[in-house]
Scaffold this motif. Sequence first.
Motif, PDB file in Angstrom:
ATOM      1  N   PRO A   1      41.892  37.718  89.419  1.00  0.00           N
ATOM      2  CA  PRO A   1      40.690  36.979  89.023  1.00  0.00           C
ATOM      3  C   PRO A   1      39.998  36.261  90.169  1.00  0.00           C
ATOM      4  N   VAL A   2      40.775  35.769  91.140  1.00  0.00           N
ATOM      5  CA  VAL A   2      40.164  35.100  92.298  1.00  0.00           C
ATOM      6  C   VAL A   2      39.293  36.080  93.084  1.00  0.00           C
ATOM      7  N   LEU A   3      39.831  37.268  93.342  1.00  0.00           N
ATOM      8  CA  LEU A   3      39.037  38.282  94.041  1.00  0.00           C
ATOM      9  C   LEU A   3      37.775  38.621  93.253  1.00  0.00           C
ATOM     10  N   PHE A   4      37.924  38.781  91.941  1.00  0.00           N
ATOM     11  CA  PHE A   4      36.772  39.112  91.110  1.00  0.00           C
ATOM     12  C   PHE A   4      35.707  38.017  91.193  1.00  0.00           C
ATOM     13  N   LEU A   5      36.099  36.755  91.060  1.00  0.00           N
ATOM     14  CA  LEU A   5      35.130  35.665  91.119  1.00  0.00           C
ATOM     15  C   LEU A   5      34.488  35.552  92.500  1.00  0.00           C
ATOM     16  N   ALA A   6      35.270  35.821  93.548  1.00  0.00           N
ATOM     17  CA  ALA A   6      34.707  35.777  94.902  1.00  0.00           C
ATOM     18  C   ALA A   6      33.637  36.847  95.081  1.00  0.00           C
ATOM     19  N   GLY A   7      33.940  38.079  94.631  1.00  0.00           N
ATOM     20  CA  GLY A   7      32.941  39.143  94.718  1.00  0.00           C
ATOM     21  C   GLY A   7      31.733  38.870  93.851  1.00  0.00           C
ATOM     22  N   ARG A   8      31.977  38.307  92.663  1.00  0.00           N
ATOM     23  CA  ARG A   8      30.858  37.992  91.749  1.00  0.00           C
ATOM     24  C   ARG A   8      29.990  36.879  92.313  1.00  0.00           C
ATOM     25  N   SER A   9      30.589  35.926  93.022  1.00  0.00           N
ATOM     26  CA  SER A   9      29.816  34.866  93.670  1.00  0.00           C
ATOM     27  C   SER A   9      28.916  35.446  94.758  1.00  0.00           C
ATOM     28  N   ALA A  10      29.471  36.378  95.536  1.00  0.00           N
ATOM     29  CA  ALA A  10      28.667  37.026  96.571  1.00  0.00           C
ATOM     30  C   ALA A  10      27.505  37.794  95.952  1.00  0.00           C
ATOM     31  N   LEU A  11      27.764  38.487  94.842  1.00  0.00           N
ATOM     32  CA  LEU A  11      26.696  39.242  94.175  1.00  0.00           C
ATOM     33  C   LEU A  11      25.614  38.304  93.659  1.00  0.00           C
ATOM     34  N   GLU A  12      26.012  37.171  93.111  1.00  0.00           N
ATOM     35  CA  GLU A  12      25.023  36.217  92.609  1.00  0.00           C
ATOM     36  C   GLU A  12      24.130  35.707  93.736  1.00  0.00           C
ATOM     37  N   TYR A  13      24.719  35.463  94.889  1.00  0.00           N
ATOM     38  CA  TYR A  13      23.912  35.045  96.033  1.00  0.00           C
ATOM     39  C   TYR A  13      22.948  36.147  96.452  1.00  0.00           C
ATOM     40  N   GLN A  14      23.418  37.384  96.418  1.00  0.00           N
ATOM     41  CA  GLN A  14      22.562  38.500  96.810  1.00  0.00           C
ATOM     42  C   GLN A  14      21.378  38.684  95.855  1.00  0.00           C
ATOM     43  N   VAL A  15      21.561  38.361  94.599  1.00  0.00           N
ATOM     44  CA  VAL A  15      20.493  38.536  93.607  1.00  0.00           C
ATOM     45  C   VAL A  15      19.577  37.319  93.547  1.00  0.00           C
ATOM     46  N   PHE A  16      20.153  36.105  93.581  1.00  0.00           N
ATOM     47  CA  PHE A  16      19.366  34.895  93.359  1.00  0.00           C
ATOM     48  C   PHE A  16      19.287  33.957  94.564  1.00  0.00           C
ATOM     49  N   GLY A  17      20.027  34.243  95.629  1.00  0.00           N
ATOM     50  CA  GLY A  17      19.997  33.360  96.782  1.00  0.00           C
ATOM     51  C   GLY A  17      20.738  32.057  96.563  1.00  0.00           C
ATOM     52  N   ARG A  18      21.598  31.993  95.570  1.00  0.00           N
ATOM     53  CA  ARG A  18      22.407  30.802  95.311  1.00  0.00           C
ATOM     54  C   ARG A  18      23.659  31.210  94.538  1.00  0.00           C
ATOM     55  N   VAL A  19      24.635  30.298  94.465  1.00  0.00           N
ATOM     56  CA  VAL A  19      25.876  30.545  93.738  1.00  0.00           C
ATOM     57  C   VAL A  19      26.061  29.434  92.711  1.00  0.00           C
ATOM     58  N   SER A  20      26.342  29.795  91.463  1.00  0.00           N
ATOM     59  CA  SER A  20      26.534  28.812  90.404  1.00  0.00           C
ATOM     60  C   SER A  20      27.771  27.963  90.673  1.00  0.00           C
ATOM     61  N   ARG A  21      27.685  26.702  90.285  1.00  0.00           N
ATOM     62  CA  ARG A  21      28.830  25.806  90.470  1.00  0.00           C
ATOM     63  C   ARG A  21      30.040  26.278  89.663  1.00  0.00           C
ATOM     64  N   SER A  22      29.790  26.946  88.542  1.00  0.00           N
ATOM     65  CA  SER A  22      30.907  27.403  87.707  1.00  0.00           C
ATOM     66  C   SER A  22      31.789  28.397  88.445  1.00  0.00           C
ATOM     67  N   ARG A  23      31.185  29.252  89.278  1.00  0.00           N
ATOM     68  CA  ARG A  23      31.967  30.223  90.046  1.00  0.00           C
ATOM     69  C   ARG A  23      32.865  29.490  91.048  1.00  0.00           C
ATOM     70  N   LEU A  24      32.270  28.530  91.757  1.00  0.00           N
ATOM     71  CA  LEU A  24      33.030  27.786  92.751  1.00  0.00           C
ATOM     72  C   LEU A  24      34.106  26.930  92.083  1.00  0.00           C
ATOM     73  N   ALA A  25      33.767  26.363  90.925  1.00  0.00           N
ATOM     74  CA  ALA A  25      34.751  25.562  90.196  1.00  0.00           C
ATOM     75  C   ALA A  25      35.920  26.432  89.741  1.00  0.00           C
TER      76      ALA A  25
END
Length: 399
Positions: free
Chosen positions: A324-348
């Motif tokens: 799950p950590v790897l998945f959330l890390a990759g999903r955080s990177a994807l969110e930045y690529q799409v929106f230019g930011r990362v949600s706090r929920s991913r980092l939390a």
Amino acid sequence: MRNTPDRLLRSEATRQRATFLELFLDLVFVFALTRISARLIADFTDGQSGVYAGLGQALLLFLALWAVWSVTVWSTSWLDPDAPIVQTVIIMTLVGAMTMAVAVPHGFGARASLFAITLVTLQIGRVVFFHVAGHGRPDPQQSIRILFWFGLSAPLWVSGGLVNDGTVRGALWTLAVLIDYAGLFLGWPTPRLGAQRLGVQMIAAEHLAERYQQFLLIALGEAIFVIGLAFSGSEFHTDQTGGFVLALASTVLLWRIYFHVAGGMLGTAVDRSRNPARLATDMAFAHMVMIAGIVLTGVGFELFIAEPLGHLPATWLIAIFGGPVLFLAGRSALEYQVFGRVSRSRLAGLLAFGLLIPAALHLQPLTAGAVAAVVLLGVAGADARRSLRRSPETPTPPY
């Protein structure tokens, strides 16, 4: 004249949806992921001393297969997938990838040479075939760039497959993987020709996005396969049934977290990007991390379904929490690529996994799996609350 060498590039009229042949190719990679999962499950259950070496070996095999799939997808998002030459290359890829997949269980042992030689033959052979059959079109310089970089890694792959020392093989293949991925990421920079990513002239954003989404669904499907196989082979005890239900719920949460907003807007983000080739390349790496995380999470499912109670080996947390950590890390990177930011929920969520590791070492396997599911549920719940409070977002890629 549509499929002559002069018309190999995609046009505006080319259909964006994946062809049936491309979907057929994906079936091979479903099988490949199951072989990688089986390797990892054996490493985690047959002897704890070999877990770290097994993880490294499985990672190298996975990265080699992912490179084959990625270059294929890039090619069919740049070229007309209905052209006979392109279809022939896809069939060559299907045969080669299937051969590599059947070699995976012993890919660092008796079948290492088969895996390596097939990989090199496939990567170089399809570039040469396309260049010759297409009479150098549409871009002869790109063929030279790719062949130059494959020529650097090929001796390492082959010599690694032929040596008898596993440590030497691991070192040679690690260097080969680094070369292959450096070339892919940098656009295969070559003396006198410079660098140029595939599809820089024109890329079918909708097609490329759909292919990434489809492969992630393939990974989720492989996790479901692992869940079903583990539970069907169990005694159907109450604790094992609980593990089965928990694993299914966790898979649904992974699906929900991925497709929440960003995962469904990949094509629009590439279309809006100032540098679509770079963004699409970065998305490939983000998906690679997420898919690796899903495969590892599936291994964790197998572990806590088969042995839900009792002592939790520390190494099992690599799968139960690490996936799950790897998945959330990759999903955080994807969110930045799409929106230019990362949600706090991913980092939390990532922070929560890190803080919970010391306590999780004293839990039973099923309880550790439940803790991981609760963290994923928290991330998904935060996503749902944010959607209710905000109006729909428009992709704003950072480049």
